[in-house]
Scaffold this motif. Structure first.
Motif, PDB file in Angstrom:
ATOM      1  N   VAL A  36       0.275  -1.182  -0.274  1.00 56.45           N
ATOM      2  CA  VAL A  36      -0.094   0.269   0.022  1.00 56.45           C
ATOM      3  C   VAL A  36       0.697   1.115   0.000  1.00 56.45           C
ATOM      4  N   LEU A  37       1.722   1.047   0.486  1.00 52.16           N
ATOM      5  CA  LEU A  37       2.489   2.619   0.870  1.00 52.16           C
ATOM      6  C   LEU A  37       3.622   2.426  -0.599  1.00 52.16           C
ATOM      7  N   LEU A  38       3.783   1.627  -0.807  1.00 50.56           N
ATOM      8  CA  LEU A  38       4.420   1.725  -2.622  1.00 50.56           C
ATOM      9  C   LEU A  38       3.938   2.300  -3.525  1.00 50.56           C
ATOM     10  N   LEU A  39       2.572   2.012  -3.493  1.00 53.36           N
ATOM     11  CA  LEU A  39       1.271   2.528  -3.806  1.00 53.36           C
ATOM     12  C   LEU A  39       0.655   4.300  -3.775  1.00 53.36           C
ATOM     13  N   VAL A  40       0.880   4.300  -2.903  1.00 57.11           N
ATOM     14  CA  VAL A  40       0.502   5.928  -2.446  1.00 57.11           C
ATOM     15  C   VAL A  40       2.073   6.024  -2.897  1.00 57.11           C
ATOM     16  N   ASP A  41       3.250   5.647  -2.411  1.00 55.07           N
ATOM     17  CA  ASP A  41       4.476   6.950  -2.610  1.00 55.07           C
ATOM     18  C   ASP A  41       4.455   6.928  -4.259  1.00 55.07           C
ATOM     19  N   GLY A  42       4.093   6.143  -4.581  1.00 56.41           N
ATOM     20  CA  GLY A  42       3.817   5.970  -6.480  1.00 56.41           C
ATOM     21  C   GLY A  42       2.938   7.033  -6.370  1.00 56.41           C
ATOM     22  N   HIS A  78      11.020  12.102 -11.137  1.00 51.24           N
ATOM     23  CA  HIS A  78       9.838  11.423 -10.246  1.00 51.24           C
ATOM     24  C   HIS A  78       8.640  10.558 -10.883  1.00 51.24           C
ATOM     25  N   LEU A  79       7.865  10.980 -12.286  1.00 52.73           N
ATOM     26  CA  LEU A  79       7.284  10.169 -12.617  1.00 52.73           C
ATOM     27  C   LEU A  79       7.250   8.926 -13.384  1.00 52.73           C
ATOM     28  N   ILE A  80       8.691   8.577 -13.843  1.00 54.41           N
ATOM     29  CA  ILE A  80       9.066   7.580 -14.084  1.00 54.41           C
ATOM     30  C   ILE A  80       9.297   6.849 -13.164  1.00 54.41           C
ATOM     31  N   LEU A  81       9.980   6.786 -12.212  1.00 54.88           N
ATOM     32  CA  LEU A  81       9.817   6.048 -11.116  1.00 54.88           C
ATOM     33  C   LEU A  81       8.251   5.695 -10.527  1.00 54.88           C
ATOM     34  N   GLY A  82       7.570   6.444 -10.346  1.00 51.04           N
ATOM     35  CA  GLY A  82       6.065   6.887  -9.452  1.00 51.04           C
ATOM     36  C   GLY A  82       5.047   5.747 -10.099  1.00 51.04           C
ATOM     37  N   ILE A  83       5.643   5.771 -11.440  1.00 50.71           N
ATOM     38  CA  ILE A  83       4.722   4.691 -11.938  1.00 50.71           C
ATOM     39  C   ILE A  83       5.003   2.888 -12.057  1.00 50.71           C
ATOM     40  N   VAL A  84       6.593   3.290 -12.336  1.00 51.02           N
ATOM     41  CA  VAL A  84       7.331   1.816 -11.344  1.00 51.02           C
ATOM     42  C   VAL A  84       6.675   1.414 -10.481  1.00 51.02           C
ATOM     43  N   VAL A  86       4.119   1.914  -8.622  1.00 50.22           N
ATOM     44  CA  VAL A  86       2.643   2.307  -8.633  1.00 50.22           C
ATOM     45  C   VAL A  86       2.191   0.943  -9.248  1.00 50.22           C
ATOM     46  N   ILE A  87       3.275  -0.095 -10.527  1.00 47.76           N
ATOM     47  CA  ILE A  87       3.240  -1.461 -10.460  1.00 47.76           C
ATOM     48  C   ILE A  87       3.612  -2.616  -9.790  1.00 47.76           C
ATOM     49  N   VAL A  88       4.539  -1.833  -9.376  1.00 48.99           N
ATOM     50  CA  VAL A  88       5.557  -2.452  -7.980  1.00 48.99           C
ATOM     51  C   VAL A  88       3.949  -2.566  -6.495  1.00 48.99           C
ATOM     52  N   GLY A  89       3.817  -1.620  -6.161  1.00 46.40           N
ATOM     53  CA  GLY A  89       2.843  -1.932  -4.985  1.00 46.40           C
ATOM     54  C   GLY A  89       1.759  -2.681  -5.933  1.00 46.40           C
ATOM     55  N   VAL A  90       0.859  -2.825  -6.593  1.00 49.69           N
ATOM     56  CA  VAL A  90      -0.181  -3.207  -6.928  1.00 49.69           C
ATOM     57  C   VAL A  90       0.349  -5.140  -7.180  1.00 49.69           C
ATOM     58  N   GLY A  91       1.651  -5.441  -7.858  1.00 51.70           N
ATOM     59  CA  GLY A  91       2.368  -6.433  -7.725  1.00 51.70           C
ATOM     60  C   GLY A  91       2.707  -6.956  -5.783  1.00 51.70           C
ATOM     61  N   LEU A  92       2.933  -6.001  -5.345  1.00 45.59           N
ATOM     62  CA  LEU A  92       2.754  -6.224  -4.124  1.00 45.59           C
ATOM     63  C   LEU A  92       1.567  -6.988  -2.902  1.00 45.59           C
ATOM     64  N   LEU A  93       0.421  -6.499  -3.796  1.00 43.36           N
ATOM     65  CA  LEU A  93      -1.163  -6.538  -3.321  1.00 43.36           C
ATOM     66  C   LEU A  93      -1.359  -8.213  -3.474  1.00 43.36           C
ATOM     67  N   LYS A  94      -1.072  -9.073  -4.829  1.00 44.41           N
ATOM     68  CA  LYS A  94      -1.427  -9.506  -5.860  1.00 44.41           C
ATOM     69  C   LYS A  94       0.148 -10.424  -5.030  1.00 44.41           C
ATOM     70  N   ARG A  95       0.541 -10.120  -4.602  1.00 46.39           N
ATOM     71  CA  ARG A  95       1.095 -11.512  -3.727  1.00 46.39           C
ATOM     72  C   ARG A  95       2.203 -12.119  -4.687  1.00 46.39           C
ATOM     73  N   MET A  96       2.946 -10.979  -5.658  1.00 43.89           N
ATOM     74  CA  MET A  96       3.971 -11.960  -6.007  1.00 43.89           C
ATOM     75  C   MET A  96       4.925 -11.685  -5.642  1.00 43.89           C
ATOM     76  N   LEU A  97       6.415 -12.561  -6.495  1.00 41.85           N
ATOM     77  CA  LEU A  97       6.783 -13.026  -6.049  1.00 41.85           C
ATOM     78  C   LEU A  97       8.710 -11.641  -6.317  1.00 41.85           C
ATOM     79  N   TRP A  98       8.055 -10.734  -7.674  1.00 37.06           N
ATOM     80  CA  TRP A  98       9.061 -10.507  -7.997  1.00 37.06           C
ATOM     81  C   TRP A  98       8.839  -9.634  -7.982  1.00 37.06           C
ATOM     82  N   ALA A  99       7.479  -8.932  -7.851  1.00 42.21           N
ATOM     83  CA  ALA A  99       7.381  -7.974  -6.731  1.00 42.21           C
ATOM     84  C   ALA A  99       8.215  -7.429  -5.735  1.00 42.21           C
TER      85      ALA A  99
END
Length: 150
Positions: A36-42, A78-84, A86-99
């Motif tokens: 959630v924090l990565l998603l919000v920070d993104g 910031h824009l590019i890192l933020g987009i990435v 958000v993608i990783v934050g969603v992956g963490l919420l879906k419990r993906m290992l790569w995330a």
């Protein structure tokens, strides 16, 4: 008929089962919170990026600083890192290992980026650094981790 015996905690641990610990509970909840924090920070990084790109004079640099990018460059970073993030934050919420792996790496990059961003928004940069440290801790201490409890 034989009575079922109570499971021996050492036998369970030898089969790969770790008994519930407070540390494990913190780490499990921390992993979801890290997502959630990565998603919000993104999302916040995307907003910072758009603001820096759209209007070059929104952020004022405090004093003379070594990292002298203009705010449009910082906006794109910031824009590019933020987009990435958000993608990783969603992956963490879906419990993906790569995330989890990407989350640790990107949280480290975010800490470095926010350290370099200190002269523009010192308070928020320090908050973001603290969030990044927590995200790294949470993602490195997930349940099932075989490291000894501290």
């Amino acid at each position: 008929m034989a009575q079922p015996s109570t499971p021996d905690p050492t036998a369970r641990a030898s089969r790969g089962y770790e008994p519930h610990t407070t540390r494990g509970a913190w780490a499990a909840g921390g992993t979801m919170f890290a997502g959630v924090l990565l998603l919000v920070d993104g999302v916040l990084a995307i907003i910072k990026g758009i603001t820096g790109i759209a209007n070059d004079d929104v952020y004022a640099r405090l004093g003379n600083y070594v990292f002298k990018f203009n705010t449009t460059s910082w906006g794109w970073i910031h824009l590019i890192l933020g987009i990435v993030l958000v993608i990783v934050g969603v992956g963490l919420l879906k419990r993906m290992l790569w995330a989890r792996v990407a989350g640790v790496v990107l949280a480290g990059c975010d800490i470095i980026l926010n350290f370099m961003w200190l002269p523009y928004t010192p308070f928020w940069a320090i908050i973001s650094i603290i969030i990044g440290v927590f995200v790294i801790w949470a993602l490195c201490n997930t349940p099932g981790d075989r490291s000894p409890a501290v």
